[in-house]
Design a protein around this motif. Structure first.
Motif, PDB file in Angstrom:
ATOM      1  N   GLY A  40      37.516  31.292 -44.332  1.00 51.04           N
ATOM      2  CA  GLY A  40      38.153  32.196 -44.272  1.00 51.04           C
ATOM      3  C   GLY A  40      39.427  30.985 -44.461  1.00 51.04           C
ATOM      4  O   GLY A  40      40.821  32.007 -43.718  1.00 51.04           O
ATOM      5  N   GLN A  41      39.596  30.367 -45.232  1.00 51.31           N
ATOM      6  CA  GLN A  41      41.530  29.931 -45.237  1.00 51.31           C
ATOM      7  C   GLN A  41      41.274  29.699 -46.471  1.00 51.31           C
ATOM      8  O   GLN A  41      40.756  29.781 -46.846  1.00 51.31           O
ATOM      9  N   SER A  42      43.304  28.915 -46.123  1.00 48.44           N
ATOM     10  CA  SER A  42      44.017  28.623 -47.736  1.00 48.44           C
ATOM     11  C   SER A  42      43.432  27.609 -48.763  1.00 48.44           C
ATOM     12  O   SER A  42      42.120  26.635 -48.027  1.00 48.44           O
TER      13      SER A  42
ATOM     14  N   ASN B  38      37.621  36.211 -55.395  1.00 50.65           N
ATOM     15  CA  ASN B  38      36.015  37.036 -55.208  1.00 50.65           C
ATOM     16  C   ASN B  38      35.564  36.281 -54.919  1.00 50.65           C
ATOM     17  O   ASN B  38      34.465  34.949 -54.487  1.00 50.65           O
ATOM     18  N   SER B  39      34.886  36.935 -53.465  1.00 49.12           N
ATOM     19  CA  SER B  39      34.084  36.002 -52.425  1.00 49.12           C
ATOM     20  C   SER B  39      34.019  35.068 -52.142  1.00 49.12           C
ATOM     21  O   SER B  39      32.370  34.038 -52.597  1.00 49.12           O
ATOM     22  N   GLY B  40      34.575  34.335 -51.328  1.00 49.14           N
ATOM     23  CA  GLY B  40      34.092  32.117 -51.665  1.00 49.14           C
ATOM     24  C   GLY B  40      33.849  32.278 -52.934  1.00 49.14           C
ATOM     25  O   GLY B  40      33.411  30.767 -52.635  1.00 49.14           O
ATOM     26  N   ARG B  41      33.992  32.798 -54.322  1.00 52.76           N
ATOM     27  CA  ARG B  41      34.186  32.155 -55.813  1.00 52.76           C
ATOM     28  C   ARG B  41      35.431  31.126 -55.781  1.00 52.76           C
ATOM     29  O   ARG B  41      36.556  30.534 -55.617  1.00 52.76           O
ATOM     30  N   GLY B  42      35.836  30.717 -57.325  1.00 51.27           N
ATOM     31  CA  GLY B  42      36.547  30.108 -57.897  1.00 51.27           C
ATOM     32  C   GLY B  42      37.663  30.373 -58.076  1.00 51.27           C
ATOM     33  O   GLY B  42      37.715  32.118 -57.362  1.00 51.27           O
ATOM     34  N   ALA B  85      38.931  41.551 -53.005  1.00 52.76           N
ATOM     35  CA  ALA B  85      39.020  40.275 -53.379  1.00 52.76           C
ATOM     36  C   ALA B  85      40.409  39.428 -52.237  1.00 52.76           C
ATOM     37  O   ALA B  85      40.657  40.096 -51.955  1.00 52.76           O
ATOM     38  N   SER B  86      39.946  38.323 -52.710  1.00 47.70           N
ATOM     39  CA  SER B  86      41.489  37.681 -51.384  1.00 47.70           C
ATOM     40  C   SER B  86      42.838  37.738 -53.014  1.00 47.70           C
ATOM     41  O   SER B  86      42.168  36.740 -53.725  1.00 47.70           O
ATOM     42  N   TYR B  87      44.320  37.705 -52.202  1.00 46.88           N
ATOM     43  CA  TYR B  87      44.900  37.063 -52.828  1.00 46.88           C
ATOM     44  C   TYR B  87      45.593  36.065 -52.757  1.00 46.88           C
ATOM     45  O   TYR B  87      46.106  35.913 -51.342  1.00 46.88           O
ATOM     46  N   GLY B 104      46.924  33.995 -48.198  1.00 39.57           N
ATOM     47  CA  GLY B 104      45.976  34.814 -48.456  1.00 39.57           C
ATOM     48  C   GLY B 104      45.601  36.494 -48.138  1.00 39.57           C
ATOM     49  O   GLY B 104      46.173  36.005 -46.645  1.00 39.57           O
ATOM     50  N   THR B 105      45.136  37.271 -48.469  1.00 40.68           N
ATOM     51  CA  THR B 105      45.398  38.586 -48.719  1.00 40.68           C
ATOM     52  C   THR B 105      43.803  39.444 -48.799  1.00 40.68           C
ATOM     53  O   THR B 105      43.859  39.186 -49.521  1.00 40.68           O
ATOM     54  N   ARG B 106      43.803  39.578 -47.861  1.00 37.09           N
ATOM     55  CA  ARG B 106      42.259  40.200 -48.069  1.00 37.09           C
ATOM     56  C   ARG B 106      41.881  41.917 -48.430  1.00 37.09           C
ATOM     57  O   ARG B 106      42.757  42.113 -47.557  1.00 37.09           O
ATOM     58  N   LEU B 107      42.134  41.998 -49.621  1.00 35.46           N
ATOM     59  CA  LEU B 107      41.598  43.373 -49.884  1.00 35.46           C
ATOM     60  C   LEU B 107      40.711  43.654 -50.055  1.00 35.46           C
ATOM     61  O   LEU B 107      40.243  43.467 -50.499  1.00 35.46           O
ATOM     62  N   LYS B 108      40.911  45.091 -49.523  1.00 43.69           N
ATOM     63  CA  LYS B 108      39.897  45.723 -49.790  1.00 43.69           C
ATOM     64  C   LYS B 108      39.806  47.268 -50.069  1.00 43.69           C
ATOM     65  O   LYS B 108      40.624  48.046 -50.253  1.00 43.69           O
TER      66      LYS B 108
END
Lengths: 115, 111
Positions: A40-42, B38-42, B85-87, B104-108
């Motif tokens: 959940g972090q950067s 995307n979801s904890g990927r690269g 995704a997260s940006y 980061g910003t989590r966009l849905k």
């Protein structure tokens, strides 16, 4: 752009063991970096690994815990030593493109869970 | 901490709407990059804007940079569910020559 692969993509490890993560790039690059992303972090930079010299570690990261090898311009390894549950993170390899853009590219990451 | 900050932390919109994310940073920079994860990927590189540029476009993406305010924004137009995704923004510190990532910003994007 650079295409980066990492192995393993994920692993579940026991406390006290070590894991070595491999990073392979499809072209020769001078600057290579290792990052950690806790849940959940950067992203936090662990170290810079330039070929032909010792890795340079950021504050809070030490060589004994995160030894890095950089044997050539396309490959590097990061070892997470004597793991504890707090080491559970995604570990990302990254390279910086040459030239004037300084664009930085990332591998797919290694998701590590320590039990 | 030198880490940049992004707002909002989370954003939920309907498909077809525009999404705007903001990034603020603290130091002098050479450039600023935006990434998608995307979801904890690269991280996937989206766009780079240099410190002497004010605006840049790439497809449905528009990035602005205001160095006097030490801020940048990423606009995604006509969003799609696949944009979920997260940006992250990342600034190249002109002193250390290292990238510093924002929170980061989590966009849905809802279909």
């Amino acid at each position: 752009s650079a295409v980066i692969s990492q192995k393993p993509s994920r692993d579940i490890c026991q406390r006290g063991t070590s894991l070595t993560i491999q990073c392979q790039v499809d072209s020769q690059v001078t600057m290579m970096f290792w990052y950690r992303q806790q849940p959940g972090q950067s992203l936090t930079l662990i170290a810079t690994a330039n070929q032909g010299s010792e890795a340079t570690y950021e504050s809070g990261f030490v060589i004994d815990k995160f030894p890095i090898s950089r044997p050539n311009l396309t490959f590097s390894t990061l070892t997470v030593s004597n793991m504890s549950p707090e080491d559970s993170s995604i570990y990302l390899c990254s390279v910086r493109a040459g030239g004037s853009t300084d664009t930085q590219y990332f591998g797919p990451g290694t998701r590590l869970t320590v039990l | 901490s030198q880490q940049g900050e992004e707002d909002p932390q989370a954003l939920s919109i309907q498909e077809g709407e525009n999404a705007t994310m903001n990034c603020s940073y603290k130091t002098s920079i050479n450039n600023l990059q935006w990434y998608r994860q995307n979801s904890g990927r690269g991280l996937v590189h989206l766009i780079l804007i240099r410190s002497n540029e004010r605006e840049k476009h790439s497809g449905r993406l528009r990035v602005t940079l205001d160095t006097s305010k030490k801020s940048s924004s990423l606009l995604i137009t006509a969003s799609r569910a696949a944009d979920t995704a997260s940006y992250f923004c990342a600034t190249l510190n002109s002193g250390t020559y290292k990238y510093i990532f924002g929170t980061g910003t989590r966009l849905k994007v809802l279909a």
